[in-house]
Write an enzyme that holds these catalytic residues in place. Structure first.
Site, mmCIF file in Angstrom:
data_model
loop_
_atom_site.group_PDB
_atom_site.id
_atom_site.type_symbol
_atom_site.label_atom_id
_atom_site.label_comp_id
_atom_site.label_asym_id
_atom_site.label_seq_id
_atom_site.Cartn_x
_atom_site.Cartn_y
_atom_site.Cartn_z
ATOM 1 C CD GLU A 183 -3.090 -0.789 2.243
ATOM 2 O OE1 GLU A 183 -2.805 -0.126 3.252
ATOM 3 O OE2 GLU A 183 -4.215 -1.279 2.052
ATOM 4 C CD GLU A 252 -4.515 -5.810 3.180
ATOM 5 O OE1 GLU A 252 -5.175 -5.079 3.955
ATOM 6 O OE2 GLU A 252 -3.288 -5.745 3.049
HETATM 7 C C1 GAL Z 1 -4.223 -2.424 5.252
HETATM 8 C C2 GAL Z 1 -2.837 -3.028 5.376
HETATM 9 C C3 GAL Z 1 -2.879 -4.280 6.237
HETATM 10 C C4 GAL Z 1 -3.626 -4.002 7.507
HETATM 11 C C5 GAL Z 1 -5.005 -3.482 7.178
HETATM 12 C C6 GAL Z 1 -5.852 -3.137 8.373
HETATM 13 O O1 GAL Z 1 -4.149 -1.121 4.837
HETATM 14 O O2 GAL Z 1 -2.330 -3.347 4.120
HETATM 15 O O3 GAL Z 1 -1.570 -4.692 6.503
HETATM 16 O O4 GAL Z 1 -2.923 -3.081 8.250
HETATM 17 O O5 GAL Z 1 -4.893 -2.314 6.453
HETATM 18 O O6 GAL Z 1 -6.072 -4.251 9.124
#
Ligand code: GAL
Length: 847
Positions: A183, A252
């Protein structure tokens, strides 16, 4: 060599080559999907971070992931865990990455290895080792030679390890995908033009490692070819790739959210997750990963921060303890089956998307050979709708997607749950079995009182206040700031006879103040603002006075531009103030004495050994800065175990020398903002659905069974604020009951749909109950109603319409069996009310 021997050897060699060429997979991609051995694949993935559980939990977590319909397990690689000291590597126990990847492979699943090595992940310092910060001239995550050299070295180290074990798909292993960075696109503007150079370098560096499988960057719009830019978020249906060559991938999909000390517990309704997933596949997505599928536990001091809790449950489909969370797990499993029924036409073609009216959308995947799958969506948040599609009429509840694998029959609607619901609770051991294992914790305590202020020979003096992380290098949460100061009797601030206060300003995260050896007060920041500004009454005497400030960190920052430079500790001012006349002395630039860490840490008390423990006199309670120790027997059975720290203040706990994490039950969630029944309709955000308001953010702390022996275990605590250790109790995590609620109007369950297709016979909706553990049977039916039952699992009640036969029919069908299925129709129960759509609700228990 004789001729025959030579022939045999040649044959073995040929067989070997054949074996590797058979198993090694070629992974590439096109604009639609990842392509494995020439075939486009629709892949469902889930995150399990190996160090957030124990190796003995891994096989079960992986199996439950597979049973839940996953094809891929995703994990980050945690640099600071593997290289705590530069060039000293650790891959043992929970850190055994190779073992984890091999277990996933054994289960027949693929792996997505997100090396990072910056990972974010609510992990201490985003995964960076602290020594990295001290390398001369280093600047993190930008075009900086010292940083790039270290990032490359660690990334190459991990890639080489995987290669040596033949773990890449190109070598016959399970790894089909890798990630570099994480990110960076969210924050790269803060790094100026160097950001672009850095990202291009990272891409070239990663590709040069020659893994034979594709690399992704997430949230990186300018990810250069051949890196795939992927999406992270609660929804990714609107995401478009940055290149016509890459597929639409979602790395994600947040299944809930992380918990902070001082915050309420976030949850995300499964109807909304299912909606988001179905929308993604409806709009051309082909790879989707749940972050997290199992969240687990931030053992030790691994949690990021500040203030991220020890539990990383995340409201994931598998809970912190590895138990299936229902109906989340089951509904997503049904969803995966439904999507997989559409795989062939979806992989063959792009969707044709058409509007069916305001907020209503159809996607059709249709092949030349006549295969057809469709997704029908109602993205409105208020009203259900009826749509006409291919000459048929379909009801679409608000904020839902219906899946039609043959463009005709609905196998699943994301808002209609067909899965079981379970009630899983912590059961206090003492209540449950009459024997009180917490009795063990009620006596037999020994203790050691941690000295206030400087006790270590390595303490050092310095003019002025120091920043904490640069001083401790995170070797301990604790840094003492100590001052002996001469107060003149004629100080103006002492003159007015009123109370004097000590005023302290700190970058965070919390601190405890002692004046002349006595506890004077505490201050803490919160997850939104780590800074502490504290004023405590100070009782001073003319002459020498001591001021001892214990400053502590609660997990280091893991996110944001230049997060590594966010400081902590008491940077001042520190002042003594007379309240009435407003005069003050500023102590900030005085000569302070510093001590990194505690006496108890220096003595290695966490293992329980050492001769300093005391047990003769009365157990001190409500005492700040104290170490406690006791022995205990492991609670019987196989259910996961937790310690309930209610009654304690804040500190860290170790079981047989292993840290189960920081505990802080006195940090409670605010009173407002929670809802028990969160409306899943409408865009989700991490504050939308919260529970546990007004209660400790985290009262229960996971004690993995594999860390225990049957008896004689040692529990050690360091308590900062004061508590009563005899109130600590054991709890086991148990499924108490299971429920199902199915309507006559439900689509036919996915697993029955295929057989329906074959036989051509229509099955109506059925309610299925199944005990989760192998040896269990359904022992009682607590509630059954066919008609218009109301409420939720655990509190169902009869509605106006209710068949008198329901309870006896369900009891007869289910009691004594591991599972039972019941037709939800008047054929089974008779007609209790004509013209009303009826449903069947059942609550059962298993033993
Ligand atoms: C995303 C990040 C993850 C985790 C998530 C929140 O932005 O890539 O590693 O931090 O947010 O749980």
């Amino acid at each position: 060599m004789r001729g025959t021997e030579y022939l045999f050897m040649l044959l073995f060699w040929l067989l070997g080559v054949a074996a590797t060429t058979t198993f090694a997979a070629n992974v590439s991609y096109d604009h639609r999907a990842l392509v494995i051995d020439g075939k486009r694949r629709l892949l469902i993935s889930g995150s399990i971070h190996y160090p957030r559980s124990t190796p003995d939990m891994w096989p079960d977590l992986i199996k439950k992931s597979k049973d839940g319909g996953l094809d891929v397990i995703e994990t980050y690689v945690f640099w600071n865990l593997h290289e705590p000291v530069r060039s000293q590597y650790d891959f043992e126990g929970r850190k055994d990455l190779v073992k984890f990847v091999k277990l996933v492979a054994e289960a027949g699943l693929y792996v997505h290895l997100r090396i990072g090595p910056y990972v974010c992940a609510e992990w201490n310092y985003g995964g960076f080792p602290l020594w990295l910060h001290f390398l001369p001239g280093i600047k993190f995550r930008t075009d900086n030679e010292p940083f790039k050299a270290e990032m490359k070295r660690f990334t190459a180290k991990i890639v080489d390890m995987m290669k040596q074990e033949n773990l890449y798909a190109s070598q016959g292993g399970p790894i089909i995908l890798s990630q570099i960075e994480n990110e960076y696109g969210n924050i790269d503007s803060a790094y100026g033009p160097a950001a672009k150079t850095y990202i291009n370098w990272a891409a070239t560096m990663a590709t040069s490692l020659d893994t034979g499988v594709p690399w992704v960057m997430c949230q990186q719009e300018d990810a250069p070819d051949p890196i795939i830019n992927t999406c992270n978020g609660f929804y990714c249906d609107q995401f478009t790739q940055n290149s016509k060559k890459t597929p639409k991938m979602w790395t994600e999909n947040w299944t809930g959210w992380f918990l902070s000390f001082g915050g309420a517990v976030p949850y995300r309704p499964v109807e909304d997750i299912a909606f988001a997933v179905a929308r993604f596949f409806q709009r051309g997505g082909t790879f989707q990963n749940y972050y997290m599928y199992h969240g687990g536990t931030n053992f030790g001091r691994t949690t990021g921060g500040p203030f991220i809790a020890t539990s990383y449950d995340y409201d994931a489909p598998l809970d912190e303890y590895g138990l299936v969370r229902q109906p989340k797990w089951g509904h997503l499993k049904d969803l995966h089956s439904a999507i997989k029924l559409c795989e062939e036409p979806m992989m063959a073609t792009d969707p044709t998307i058409t509007s069916l009216g305001s907020n209503l959308e159809a996607s059709v995947y249709k092949t030349g050979s006549g295969l057809c799958a469709a997704y029908l969506a109602n993205v409105g948040t208020q009203s259900d709708a009826t749509v006409n599609f291919n000459g048929n009429s379909y009801n679409l509840p608000a904020w839902s997607v219906s899946i039609l694998p043959d463009c005709k029959n609905v196998v699943l609607n994301t808002a209609k749950i067909n899965s079981l619901t379970t009630i899983t609770r912590f059961m206090r051991q003492s209540l449950e079995d009459g024997v009180s294992p917490s009795k063990v914790l009620q006596s037999g305590w020994s203790w050691f009182i941690e000295p206030v202020g400087i006790s270590n020979k390595n303490a050092f003096m310095k003019l002025g206040l120091v920043e904490q992380i640069n001083t401790t290098a995170d070797e301990s949460d604790y840094l003492w700031y100590s001052l002996r100061t001469e107060i003149q009797g004629d100080e103006p601030f002492l003159q007015d006879g009123s109370q004097t206060v000590l005023h302290v300003e700190s970058l965070g995260h919390a601190l405890h103040a002692f004046i002349n050896g006595k506890f004077a007060g505490s201050g803490k920041g919160n997850s939104g603002n780590a800074k502490v500004s504290m004023e405590v009454p100070a009782t001073l005497v003319p002459g020498k006075n001591t001021i001892d400030l214990l400053s502590l960190t609660v997990g280091l920052q893991n996110y944001g531009a230049f997060f590594d430079l966010t400081g902590a500790g008491i940077t001042g001012p520190v002042k003594l103030k007379g309240l009435k006349n407003g005069s003050s002395i500023d102590l900030s630039s005085a000569q302070w004495t510093y001590q990194i860490g505690l006496k108890g840490e220096e003595l290695g008390l966490s293992t329980g050994s050492s001769s300093v423990w005391v047990s003769q006199s009365t157990l001190p309670k409500k005492q700040s800065l104290i170490w406690y120790k006791t022995n205990f027997d492991t609670p019987a059975g196989h259910d996961p175990i937790a310690l309930d720290f209610t009654g304690m203040g804040k500190g860290e706990a170790w079981v047989n020398g292993q840290s189960i994490g920081r505990y802080w039950p006195t940090y409670t969630a605010p009173n407002g903002g929670c809802t028990n029944s969160c409306n899943f309709r409408g865009p989700y955000n991490s504050n939308k659905c919260l529970e546990n308001c007004g209660k400790p953010s985290q009262a229960h702390y996971h004690v993995p069974r594999s860390w225990l022996q049957p008896s004689g275990n040692t529990l050690v605590l360091f308590e900062e604020m004061g508590g009563d250790p005899t109130q600590i109790s054991f709890a086991t995590r148990k499924m108490e009951g299971l429920c199902s609620h199915v309507s006559e109007s439900h689509p036919v369950p996915v697993d029955m749909w295929s057989s329906d297709q074959k036989t051509g016979r229509k099955t109506g909706p059925t309610l299925l109950l199944e005990c989760p553990l192998p040896n269990q049977v359904i022992s009682s039916i607590k509630f059954a109603s066919f008609g218009t039952p109301r409420g939720t699992c655990g509190s169902f009640s009869h509605g106006r319409c209710s068949s008198t036969r329901a309870l006896s029919v369900v009891r007869k069908a289910c009691i004594g069996s591991k599972s039972c299925s019941i037709g939800v129709s008047i054929n089974t129960f008779g007609e209790p009310c004509v013209g009303v759509t009826k449903s069947l609700a059942v609550e059962a228990s298993c033993t």
